[in-house]
Design a protein around this motif. Structure first.
Motif, PDB file in Angstrom:
ATOM      1  N   ASP A  64       2.748  37.840 -21.577  1.00 63.26           N
ATOM      2  CA  ASP A  64       4.114  38.183 -21.939  1.00 63.26           C
ATOM      3  C   ASP A  64       4.133  38.697 -23.372  1.00 63.26           C
ATOM      4  O   ASP A  64       4.219  37.925 -24.318  1.00 63.26           O
ATOM      5  CB  ASP A  64       5.043  36.977 -21.799  1.00 63.26           C
ATOM      6  N   ALA A  65       3.985  39.998 -23.496  1.00 61.34           N
ATOM      7  CA  ALA A  65       4.001  40.607 -24.821  1.00 61.34           C
ATOM      8  C   ALA A  65       5.449  40.833 -25.240  1.00 61.34           C
ATOM      9  O   ALA A  65       6.294  41.169 -24.419  1.00 61.34           O
ATOM     10  CB  ALA A  65       3.250  41.930 -24.802  1.00 61.34           C
ATOM     11  N   PRO A  66       5.744  40.639 -26.505  1.00 63.45           N
ATOM     12  CA  PRO A  66       7.120  40.873 -26.945  1.00 63.45           C
ATOM     13  C   PRO A  66       7.471  42.351 -26.818  1.00 63.45           C
ATOM     14  O   PRO A  66       6.639  43.223 -27.048  1.00 63.45           O
ATOM     15  CB  PRO A  66       7.113  40.435 -28.409  1.00 63.45           C
ATOM     16  N   LEU A  67       8.694  42.613 -26.421  1.00 58.62           N
ATOM     17  CA  LEU A  67       9.137  43.995 -26.293  1.00 58.62           C
ATOM     18  C   LEU A  67       9.476  44.582 -27.648  1.00 58.62           C
ATOM     19  O   LEU A  67       9.465  45.782 -27.832  1.00 58.62           O
ATOM     20  CB  LEU A  67      10.352  44.065 -25.367  1.00 58.62           C
ATOM     21  N   PHE A  68       9.781  43.716 -28.599  1.00 65.43           N
ATOM     22  CA  PHE A  68      10.139  44.176 -29.929  1.00 65.43           C
ATOM     23  C   PHE A  68       9.424  43.300 -30.938  1.00 65.43           C
ATOM     24  O   PHE A  68       9.460  42.086 -30.857  1.00 65.43           O
ATOM     25  CB  PHE A  68      11.658  44.068 -30.121  1.00 65.43           C
ATOM     26  N   VAL A  69       8.755  43.929 -31.857  1.00 62.80           N
ATOM     27  CA  VAL A  69       8.098  43.201 -32.928  1.00 62.80           C
ATOM     28  C   VAL A  69       8.835  43.533 -34.213  1.00 62.80           C
ATOM     29  O   VAL A  69       8.926  44.700 -34.593  1.00 62.80           O
ATOM     30  CB  VAL A  69       6.614  43.608 -33.047  1.00 62.80           C
ATOM     31  N   LEU A 116      -1.120  44.439 -32.701  1.00 64.13           N
ATOM     32  CA  LEU A 116      -1.952  45.515 -32.153  1.00 64.13           C
ATOM     33  C   LEU A 116      -1.586  45.824 -30.708  1.00 64.13           C
ATOM     34  O   LEU A 116      -1.561  46.990 -30.299  1.00 64.13           O
ATOM     35  CB  LEU A 116      -3.431  45.154 -32.276  1.00 64.13           C
ATOM     36  N   ARG A 117      -1.292  44.808 -29.929  1.00 66.91           N
ATOM     37  CA  ARG A 117      -0.867  45.038 -28.529  1.00 66.91           C
ATOM     38  C   ARG A 117       0.452  45.808 -28.486  1.00 66.91           C
ATOM     39  O   ARG A 117       0.643  46.700 -27.683  1.00 66.91           O
ATOM     40  CB  ARG A 117      -0.731  43.725 -27.783  1.00 66.91           C
ATOM     41  N   ALA A 118       1.376  45.445 -29.378  1.00 71.44           N
ATOM     42  CA  ALA A 118       2.673  46.134 -29.401  1.00 71.44           C
ATOM     43  C   ALA A 118       2.508  47.586 -29.825  1.00 71.44           C
ATOM     44  O   ALA A 118       3.117  48.484 -29.245  1.00 71.44           O
ATOM     45  CB  ALA A 118       3.628  45.416 -30.343  1.00 71.44           C
ATOM     46  N   VAL A 119       1.646  47.817 -30.803  1.00 70.60           N
ATOM     47  CA  VAL A 119       1.412  49.206 -31.262  1.00 70.60           C
ATOM     48  C   VAL A 119       0.756  50.011 -30.148  1.00 70.60           C
ATOM     49  O   VAL A 119       1.131  51.125 -29.856  1.00 70.60           O
ATOM     50  CB  VAL A 119       0.545  49.235 -32.545  1.00 70.60           C
ATOM     51  N   ARG A 120      -0.237  49.400 -29.502  1.00 67.92           N
ATOM     52  CA  ARG A 120      -0.929  50.101 -28.415  1.00 67.92           C
ATOM     53  C   ARG A 120       0.021  50.408 -27.263  1.00 67.92           C
ATOM     54  O   ARG A 120      -0.050  51.458 -26.642  1.00 67.92           O
ATOM     55  CB  ARG A 120      -2.103  49.250 -27.918  1.00 67.92           C
ATOM     56  N   ALA A 121       0.946  49.509 -26.980  1.00 66.72           N
ATOM     57  CA  ALA A 121       1.902  49.729 -25.870  1.00 66.72           C
ATOM     58  C   ALA A 121       2.871  50.857 -26.171  1.00 66.72           C
ATOM     59  O   ALA A 121       3.370  51.498 -25.244  1.00 66.72           O
ATOM     60  CB  ALA A 121       2.667  48.433 -25.595  1.00 66.72           C
ATOM     61  N   THR A 122       3.141  51.101 -27.438  1.00 68.08           N
ATOM     62  CA  THR A 122       4.119  52.130 -27.780  1.00 68.08           C
ATOM     63  C   THR A 122       3.488  53.500 -28.047  1.00 68.08           C
ATOM     64  O   THR A 122       4.198  54.481 -28.202  1.00 68.08           O
ATOM     65  CB  THR A 122       4.930  51.742 -29.032  1.00 68.08           C
ATOM     66  N   THR A 123       2.157  53.555 -28.105  1.00 64.21           N
ATOM     67  CA  THR A 123       1.499  54.846 -28.379  1.00 64.21           C
ATOM     68  C   THR A 123       0.889  55.423 -27.131  1.00 64.21           C
ATOM     69  O   THR A 123       0.702  54.806 -26.160  1.00 64.21           O
ATOM     70  CB  THR A 123       0.414  54.716 -29.468  1.00 64.21           C
TER      71      THR A 123
END
Length: 123
Positions: A64-69, A116-123
């Motif tokens: 469960d990765a956060p949708l917003f960091v 890093l997971r959040a950045v990777r998910a948005t790129t």
């Protein structure tokens, strides 16, 4: 002691349940035999599922990765002033899909992983 009478039958585990159980066995501090017993499995069975997951034959559920960091921004001096303001600072720069993440020494590894997971998910 558990005594079963009647016609025995094999249980069928769908891949989603297998993946969830395997992911639970990889949690920090988890003991594979305890996880197996909790789900009514032999430890060997769970080890076989873990081996299948490592081989790519069984997929684990996404965390469960956060949708917003939240972003913390601070103004820092540029150029030579940065080195004077932060003496002996050791940082690493990680570039992912055009975004650069800089981490200073002592950063919480769990927090850095989530970023890093959040950045990777948005790129």
């Amino acid at each position: 002691m558990d005594i079963q009478v009647g016609v025995g039958r094999r249980r069928r585990w769908n891949d989603a349940v297998k993946g969830r159980i395997v992911a639970e066995s990889y949690a920090p501090g988890a003991v594979v035999s305890e996880v197996a017993r909790r789900h009514g499995l032999a430890p060997q069975h769970l080890f076989a599922w873990r081996k299948a997951a490592r081989a790519g034959l069984l997929s684990l559920p996404a965390e469960d990765a956060p949708l917003f960091v939240p972003m913390v921004s601070e103004l820092r001096p540029t150029g030579m002033a940065v080195e004077a303001a932060i003496p002996n600072a050791t940082t690493i720069s990680i570039e992912i899909g055009g975004a650069v993440v800089r981490a200073a020494a002592g950063v919480d590894p769990g927090w850095l992983r989530d970023v890093l997971r959040a950045v990777r998910a948005t790129t």
